[in-house]
Design a protein around this motif. Structure first.
Motif, PDB file in Angstrom:
ATOM      1  N   LYS A   3      77.738  59.311 -22.395  1.00 58.81           N
ATOM      2  CA  LYS A   3      78.527  58.499 -23.326  1.00 58.81           C
ATOM      3  C   LYS A   3      79.155  57.327 -22.587  1.00 58.81           C
ATOM      4  CE  LYS A   3      79.637  62.323 -26.455  1.00 58.81           C
ATOM      5  NZ  LYS A   3      80.724  63.053 -27.155  1.00 58.81           N
ATOM      6  N   PHE A   4      79.152  56.177 -23.273  1.00 56.32           N
ATOM      7  CA  PHE A   4      79.668  54.959 -22.671  1.00 56.32           C
ATOM      8  C   PHE A   4      80.472  54.167 -23.696  1.00 56.32           C
ATOM      9  CE2 PHE A   4      75.648  56.115 -20.723  1.00 56.32           C
ATOM     10  CZ  PHE A   4      75.977  56.147 -19.383  1.00 56.32           C
ATOM     11  N   VAL A   5      81.387  53.362 -23.188  1.00 51.57           N
ATOM     12  CA  VAL A   5      82.147  52.427 -24.020  1.00 51.57           C
ATOM     13  C   VAL A   5      81.843  51.025 -23.505  1.00 51.57           C
ATOM     14  CG1 VAL A   5      84.430  51.627 -24.732  1.00 51.57           C
ATOM     15  CG2 VAL A   5      83.980  54.087 -24.500  1.00 51.57           C
ATOM     16  N   TYR A   6      81.449  50.158 -24.433  1.00 51.88           N
ATOM     17  CA  TYR A   6      81.107  48.779 -24.079  1.00 51.88           C
ATOM     18  C   TYR A   6      82.106  47.848 -24.740  1.00 51.88           C
ATOM     19  CZ  TYR A   6      78.154  44.611 -23.494  1.00 51.88           C
ATOM     20  OH  TYR A   6      77.663  43.375 -23.146  1.00 51.88           O
ATOM     21  N   ILE A   7      82.828  47.078 -23.934  1.00 52.79           N
ATOM     22  CA  ILE A   7      83.812  46.124 -24.441  1.00 52.79           C
ATOM     23  C   ILE A   7      83.234  44.735 -24.235  1.00 52.79           C
ATOM     24  CG2 ILE A   7      86.188  45.304 -24.302  1.00 52.79           C
ATOM     25  CD1 ILE A   7      86.861  48.002 -22.915  1.00 52.79           C
ATOM     26  N   ALA A   8      83.017  44.009 -25.325  1.00 53.14           N
ATOM     27  CA  ALA A   8      82.312  42.732 -25.214  1.00 53.14           C
ATOM     28  C   ALA A   8      82.542  41.900 -26.466  1.00 53.14           C
ATOM     29  CB  ALA A   8      80.814  42.983 -25.007  1.00 53.14           C
ATOM     30  N   ASP A   9      82.006  40.698 -26.447  1.00 51.53           N
ATOM     31  CA  ASP A   9      82.064  39.780 -27.584  1.00 51.53           C
ATOM     32  C   ASP A   9      80.692  39.136 -27.716  1.00 51.53           C
ATOM     33  OD1 ASP A   9      82.504  37.247 -29.080  1.00 51.53           O
ATOM     34  OD2 ASP A   9      84.626  37.781 -28.933  1.00 51.53           O
ATOM     35  N   PRO A  10      80.098  39.138 -28.909  1.00 50.62           N
ATOM     36  CA  PRO A  10      78.759  38.569 -29.054  1.00 50.62           C
ATOM     37  C   PRO A  10      78.664  37.088 -28.687  1.00 50.62           C
ATOM     38  CG  PRO A  10      79.297  39.934 -30.949  1.00 50.62           C
ATOM     39  CD  PRO A  10      80.562  39.778 -30.159  1.00 50.62           C
ATOM     40  N   MET A  11      79.798  36.364 -28.709  1.00 53.56           N
ATOM     41  CA  MET A  11      79.790  34.949 -28.352  1.00 53.56           C
ATOM     42  C   MET A  11      80.313  34.713 -26.941  1.00 53.56           C
ATOM     43  SD  MET A  11      80.893  33.249 -32.006  1.00 53.56           S
ATOM     44  CE  MET A  11      80.653  31.526 -31.535  1.00 53.56           C
ATOM     45  N   CYS A  12      80.285  35.750 -26.126  1.00 53.48           N
ATOM     46  CA  CYS A  12      80.591  35.646 -24.692  1.00 53.48           C
ATOM     47  C   CYS A  12      79.262  35.482 -23.962  1.00 53.48           C
ATOM     48  CB  CYS A  12      81.320  36.906 -24.224  1.00 53.48           C
ATOM     49  SG  CYS A  12      81.149  37.298 -22.481  1.00 53.48           S
ATOM     50  N   SER A  13      79.105  34.368 -23.238  1.00 54.67           N
ATOM     51  CA  SER A  13      77.812  34.074 -22.624  1.00 54.67           C
ATOM     52  C   SER A  13      77.431  35.078 -21.534  1.00 54.67           C
ATOM     53  CB  SER A  13      77.800  32.651 -22.054  1.00 54.67           C
ATOM     54  OG  SER A  13      78.835  32.461 -21.112  1.00 54.67           O
ATOM     55  N   TRP A  14      78.413  35.572 -20.772  1.00 48.22           N
ATOM     56  CA  TRP A  14      78.079  36.563 -19.751  1.00 48.22           C
ATOM     57  C   TRP A  14      77.712  37.906 -20.365  1.00 48.22           C
ATOM     58  CZ3 TRP A  14      76.371  35.314 -15.309  1.00 48.22           C
ATOM     59  CH2 TRP A  14      76.806  34.161 -14.672  1.00 48.22           C
ATOM     60  N   CYS A  15      78.248  38.199 -21.548  1.00 54.96           N
ATOM     61  CA  CYS A  15      77.824  39.403 -22.272  1.00 54.96           C
ATOM     62  C   CYS A  15      76.361  39.265 -22.694  1.00 54.96           C
ATOM     63  CB  CYS A  15      78.703  39.629 -23.501  1.00 54.96           C
ATOM     64  SG  CYS A  15      80.447  39.931 -23.135  1.00 54.96           S
ATOM     65  N   GLN A 116      73.774  38.069 -30.731  1.00 54.11           N
ATOM     66  CA  GLN A 116      73.743  37.286 -29.492  1.00 54.11           C
ATOM     67  C   GLN A 116      72.517  36.385 -29.455  1.00 54.11           C
ATOM     68  OE1 GLN A 116      73.869  40.688 -26.728  1.00 54.11           O
ATOM     69  NE2 GLN A 116      75.710  39.779 -25.827  1.00 54.11           N
ATOM     70  N   HIS A 117      71.364  36.973 -29.734  1.00 47.39           N
ATOM     71  CA  HIS A 117      70.117  36.214 -29.671  1.00 47.39           C
ATOM     72  C   HIS A 117      70.132  35.060 -30.673  1.00 47.39           C
ATOM     73  CE1 HIS A 117      65.831  35.656 -28.724  1.00 47.39           C
ATOM     74  NE2 HIS A 117      65.676  35.403 -30.019  1.00 47.39           N
ATOM     75  N   ALA A 118      70.658  35.318 -31.861  1.00 48.82           N
ATOM     76  CA  ALA A 118      70.713  34.281 -32.882  1.00 48.82           C
ATOM     77  C   ALA A 118      71.557  33.096 -32.427  1.00 48.82           C
ATOM     78  CB  ALA A 118      71.274  34.857 -34.180  1.00 48.82           C
ATOM     79  N   PHE A 119      72.676  33.405 -31.770  1.00 49.41           N
ATOM     80  CA  PHE A 119      73.584  32.342 -31.331  1.00 49.41           C
ATOM     81  C   PHE A 119      73.046  31.592 -30.120  1.00 49.41           C
ATOM     82  CE2 PHE A 119      77.583  31.175 -28.913  1.00 49.41           C
ATOM     83  CZ  PHE A 119      77.890  30.078 -29.708  1.00 49.41           C
TER      84      PHE A 119
END
Length: 215
Positions: A3-15, A116-119
């Protein structure tokens, strides 16, 4: 099961740059479960992007492209009157979690990465709620190989006040944890959460960090 927790933002380029490494890592883990918490990188921003901001963002994008090798379409940053507000796209991820709560957790990662891909690769406007509803519902249907989700119903939940509130709760949780940058990947163990990465990294580094955790 891992199990994992991923903290991110789809409009973050490094994400976005990290997306392929994350996917490869999860594929090495049998029956991996991933809980995505959206960070709200530029949530509720109301300032129209000026030339200085555009140049700064594109500079980051070029760096991510060089490191990750992922495709970028930079033309989206030339959109007139563009406001870099990441709340709507984060809310789309939360909407997917609400509507697909009975699906495997990796379905939400598919939605996240489709946005992400769309943006980044297609220069689509993921601040537009109708665009978000179309992309996310298509990603869920592709994962399930069905037509269970439609953009109209998705849009209805996306724009509902409870969904806005739940998205804000994500942002507040991230603030309580003291997370200031993305992406962050945590492993869930019996004794709590363990940091695997804070920032972009490669598959081999994730594997090494995971192997060093207590069993």
């Amino acid at each position: 099961m891992s199990k994992f927790v991923y903290i991110a933002d789809p409009m973050c380029s490094w994400c976005y740059g990290f997306s392929a490494e994350l996917r490869r890592f999860l594929q090495t883990q049998a029956n991996a479960e991933l809980d995505i918490i959206v960070g709200g990188l530029r949530a509720y921003n109301r300032q129209v992007m000026d030339d200085g901001q555009r140049e700064m963002i594109l500079e980051h994008w070029h760096k991510v492209q060089q490191v990750s090798g992922l495709p970028f379409d930079m033309t989206g940053m030339n959109r007139t009157g563009f406001i870099y507000d990441t709340e709507p796209v984060c809310r789309a991820v939360v909407t997917a979690k609400i509507l697909a709560d009975d699906m495997p957790s990796l379905a939400i990662l598919d939605v996240f990465q489709a946005l992400q891909h769309a943006f980044y690769a297609e220069a689509r406007d993921v601040t537009d709620e109708k665009v978000l509803a179309k992309i996310a519902s298509q990603a869920l249907n592709a994962f399930d190989d069905s037509d269970s989700f439609d953009s109209e119903s998705f849009h209805e939940v996306l724009t509902a006040p409870p969904t806005r509130d739940e998205t804000r709760q994500h942002f507040e949780q991230v603030q309580r944890w003291g997370v200031r940058g993305y992406p962050v990947l945590l492993a869930v163990k019996n004794d709590g959460l363990h940091m695997l990465t804070s920032g972009y990294t490669k598959l081999e580094n994730l594997q090494e960090a995971y192997q060093q955790l207590p069993t």
